[in-house]
Design an enzyme around this catalytic site. Sequence first.
Site, PDB file in Angstrom:
ATOM      1  N   GLY A  77       9.566  -2.893  19.584  1.00  0.00           N
ATOM      2  CA  GLY A  77       9.773  -1.913  19.448  1.00  0.00           C
ATOM      3  C   GLY A  77      11.525  -1.610  18.097  1.00  0.00           C
ATOM      4  N   CYS A  78      12.328   0.011  17.963  1.00  0.00           N
ATOM      5  CA  CYS A  78      13.368   0.095  17.382  1.00  0.00           C
ATOM      6  C   CYS A  78      14.247  -1.502  17.063  1.00  0.00           C
ATOM      7  CB  CYS A  78      13.640   1.601  17.658  1.00  0.00           C
ATOM      8  SG  CYS A  78      14.872   1.905  16.348  1.00  0.00           S
TER       9      CYS A  78
END
Length: 206
Positions: free
Chosen positions: A40-41
């Site tokens: 993810g981020c």
Amino acid sequence: MMKALSYFALLFFIISCQAQTKQLSLQVKPGKAVAVFAEGCFWCSEHVFEAVYGVDEAVSGYTGGTTKNPTYHQVGSNQTGHAEVVAVFYDPKKVSFAQLVDAFFASQDPTTPNQQGPDVGSSYRSIAFYSNLDEKKIIDDKIKALTVAKVFRNPIVTEVKPISAFYEAEAYHQDYVKNNPNQGYVQGVSIPRFNKFVKTYKGKLK
């Protein structure tokens, strides 16, 4: 005046598009090692891994795709094949690759295809990279163990891939949580995710 503003806006757009990233060598000093993960981020991931004992540094970047020297906006378009990742430089005498894999699975939901929390798209998919077959076995064994133990309600969709060219993300992404503690996403997503990781991870933290 409007023509002047339009000109500067166009100039800024051109400069931004030309601000390509560069490939970062993952060579390490003797006695050190590096691991690469996508979960993810990368703002969140960097914050997580830099809290793990034995980690010297986590660098945000892009890999997993085919586009050379991609920018943040190009990767975010989900057209490059790349994912947001972190290169985790560590001391194997203090923390093992297996423990980093534990941290990887403890800091995300590996059952959501092309998504992590509010971030959706192939650039946010879960990937555990390996540099040799021993590391691949560690990852595969961890996935099997988590599956047998039914730690997650849904099947794990984490990709297991060999490390490829790593492109360091733009400078403003590095240490983002540390440098922008009051930013909305950091307050609403990064910090809660980090706090959950701290409660879940069984390994040693700094």
